[in-house]
Design a protein around this motif. Structure first.
Motif, mmCIF file in Angstrom:
data_model
loop_
_atom_site.group_PDB
_atom_site.id
_atom_site.type_symbol
_atom_site.label_atom_id
_atom_site.label_comp_id
_atom_site.label_asym_id
_atom_site.label_seq_id
_atom_site.Cartn_x
_atom_site.Cartn_y
_atom_site.Cartn_z
ATOM 1 N N PRO A 1 0.838 -1.150 -0.070
ATOM 2 C CA PRO A 1 -0.094 -0.233 -0.179
ATOM 3 C C PRO A 1 0.877 1.210 -0.111
ATOM 4 N N ALA A 2 1.935 1.311 0.602
ATOM 5 C CA ALA A 2 2.789 2.552 0.854
ATOM 6 C C ALA A 2 3.541 2.736 -0.442
ATOM 7 N N ILE A 3 3.956 1.605 -1.426
ATOM 8 C CA ILE A 3 4.392 1.826 -2.737
ATOM 9 C C ILE A 3 3.323 2.372 -3.490
ATOM 10 N N GLN A 4 1.939 1.813 -3.481
ATOM 11 C CA GLN A 4 0.985 2.334 -4.272
ATOM 12 C C GLN A 4 0.515 3.643 -3.887
ATOM 13 N N ASP A 5 0.637 4.139 -2.833
ATOM 14 C CA ASP A 5 0.449 5.836 -2.629
ATOM 15 C C ASP A 5 1.680 6.423 -3.188
ATOM 16 N N LEU A 6 2.857 6.050 -3.248
ATOM 17 C CA LEU A 6 3.923 6.636 -3.841
ATOM 18 C C LEU A 6 3.767 6.869 -5.191
ATOM 19 N N VAL A 7 3.330 5.727 -5.915
ATOM 20 C CA VAL A 7 3.306 5.830 -7.291
ATOM 21 C C VAL A 7 1.972 6.851 -7.878
ATOM 22 N N ARG A 8 0.815 6.732 -6.923
ATOM 23 C CA ARG A 8 -0.221 7.537 -7.297
ATOM 24 C C ARG A 8 -0.006 8.933 -7.265
ATOM 25 N N ARG A 9 0.943 9.329 -6.127
ATOM 26 C CA ARG A 9 1.294 10.760 -6.134
ATOM 27 C C ARG A 9 2.181 11.018 -7.199
ATOM 28 N N ALA A 10 3.121 10.078 -7.535
ATOM 29 C CA ALA A 10 3.909 10.424 -8.806
ATOM 30 C C ALA A 10 3.092 10.663 -10.173
ATOM 31 N N ILE A 11 2.005 9.718 -10.200
ATOM 32 C CA ILE A 11 1.106 10.042 -11.521
ATOM 33 C C ILE A 11 0.419 11.418 -11.315
ATOM 34 N N GLU A 12 0.000 12.010 -10.149
ATOM 35 C CA GLU A 12 -0.621 13.087 -10.100
ATOM 36 C C GLU A 12 0.312 14.251 -10.342
ATOM 37 N N ARG A 13 1.550 14.167 -9.997
ATOM 38 C CA ARG A 13 2.636 15.206 -10.210
ATOM 39 C C ARG A 13 2.976 15.152 -11.610
ATOM 40 N N THR A 14 3.093 13.948 -12.281
ATOM 41 C CA THR A 14 3.324 14.073 -13.849
ATOM 42 C C THR A 14 2.404 14.319 -14.733
ATOM 43 N N GLY A 15 1.020 14.082 -14.086
ATOM 44 C CA GLY A 15 -0.240 14.212 -15.171
ATOM 45 C C GLY A 15 -0.132 13.012 -16.025
ATOM 46 N N TYR A 16 0.360 11.812 -15.591
ATOM 47 C CA TYR A 16 0.273 10.599 -16.439
ATOM 48 C C TYR A 16 -1.119 10.318 -16.736
ATOM 49 N N ALA A 17 -1.476 9.882 -17.763
ATOM 50 C CA ALA A 17 -2.835 9.064 -18.120
ATOM 51 C C ALA A 17 -2.840 7.780 -18.747
ATOM 52 N N PRO A 18 -3.517 6.712 -18.108
ATOM 53 C CA PRO A 18 -3.008 5.483 -18.860
ATOM 54 C C PRO A 18 -3.554 5.488 -20.187
ATOM 55 N N ASN A 19 -3.127 4.706 -21.116
ATOM 56 C CA ASN A 19 -3.327 4.359 -22.394
ATOM 57 C C ASN A 19 -4.459 3.203 -22.222
ATOM 58 N N GLN A 20 -5.731 3.537 -22.304
ATOM 59 C CA GLN A 20 -6.898 2.688 -22.157
ATOM 60 C C GLN A 20 -6.996 1.519 -22.828
#
Length: 346
Positions: free
Chosen positions: A34-53
């Motif tokens: 869970p801690a790694i998931q939070d870390l990655v999600r915060r990085a996604i928010e900062r970078t503005g990454y959007a998954p290729n659906q």
């Protein structure tokens, strides 16, 4: 020049983890700390990454889309199908179902696709759509006890959950209400008000919910010395409630209490009583069913039996999500309790 869209590698560098870890988080793999998931999600928010659906769907084999199917058992013409759709959209019950479904799906990045299945061809289209991966599963609201769609979905091994117990046993999960208890609550309230010449407007008696509400109402009155209850069958619409109430007054003009099997019919009943010079609730007490928006816009405001439709629909969506993900492999049923809501009509 336009800025290039952020990639998984950008997120991985920002989070200080591997690209594979980011991919697992993005694709919902559950064995990530869970801690790694939070870390990655915060990085996604900062970078503005959007998954290729499209790419994500290839990995997860999921579309993040579910079919919300309103189904029946008819072989309707185009005109009848259009009329059916119009009735669905006019009924506050269906709006509450949609609200509950969307309320559960949207925070999870999932979306419903509305489909109608009123003909054999339309039902086959629903099955084909699911088989071809158009949606991950189906949430089915049936309008007829002989609806063949649940059996078709079960036979095809497709994930599906039903709103209301199916007319015929099928190995699919469903949510429903303790309808007999709802009829009991209505009867007890009318008796407590001192009503003695009590009648009821039922829903279509081919529908299991209508039968159960009537049975609970009759049984309770019989236990209190009322062996014969005048009954008029309605169709869950305002007009059918008006017609049923008119019939009851013609045959039983001394009626002093009425239970109607949904709020739309209660609204129709109140209008007829007013037109016949009967005051509600002084002359005739009226109890509805559902606790829909109609209950508070009707004048007087309706005393009604609350069906927690939004919660039931959200639970239906949750069960489907569990079936899709494999967290639930066996069908189950969840039965909700009704509640009497006292307002002005009784």
């Amino acid at each position: 020049m336009s800025r290039q869209a952020p990639t998984l590698e950008d997120v991985a560098r920002e989070a200080g983890v591997s690209r594979a870890t980011v991919s697992r988080v993005v694709n919902g793999v559950r064995n990530v700390d869970p801690a790694i998931q939070d870390l990655v999600r915060r990085a996604i928010e900062r970078t503005g990454y959007a998954p290729n659906q499209a790419a994500r769907q290839l990995v997860t084999r999921r579309t993040t889309t579910v079919a919300l199917v309103v189904s029946g058992a008819g072989d309707a013409s185009d005109t009848e199908q259009n009329a059916f759709a119009a009735r669905v959209f006019a009924d506050p019950f269906f709006g509450r179902v949609v609200g509950g479904v969307v309320g559960h799906l949207r925070p999870r990045g999932m979306h419903p696709v509305l489909m109608f299945a009123e003909t054999p061809e339309a039902r086959q289209e629903v099955v084909a759509y699911l088989r071809q991966g158009g949606a991950d599963g189906a949430l089915v609201v049936s309008t007829h006890p002989d609806d063949p769609l649940p059996a078709l979905l079960a036979g095809a091994g497709l994930p599906a959950v039903l709103f209301a117990r199916p007319g015929r046993p099928v190995p699919l999960s469903y949510v429903d209400l303790a309808h007999r208890d709802g009829g009991r609550l209505a009867a007890e309230h009318l008796l407590e008000r001192g009503c003695r010449r009590i009648a009821t407007v039922t829903g279509p008696l081919a529908v299991a919910a209508s039968q159960e509400r009537l049975a609970g109402f009759r049984d309770t009155l019989a236990r209190h010395g009322h062996p014969c209850v005048p009954v008029a069958e309605g169709g869950f619409t305002v007009d059918s409630g008006m017609a049923a109430m008119t019939s009851l007054l013609a045959g039983h003009p001394d009626t002093d209490g009425v239970f109607t099997a949904n709020d739309l019919m209660a609204q129709g009943a109140v209008q007829v009583l007013r037109d016949h010079g009967r005051r509600v609730p002084r002359d005739v007490a009226v109890v509805g069913f559902d606790d829909s928006s109609v209950a508070v816009t009707c004048r007087p405001r309706l005393t009604t039996v609350r069906q927690p439709v939004e919660e039931m629909a959200a639970t239906m969506a949750r069960l489907l999500d569990e079936h899709i993900k494999g967290a639930r492999t066996e069908p189950t049923s969840l039965i909700f309790d009704p509640e009497l809501v006292v307002r002005d009509s009784a």
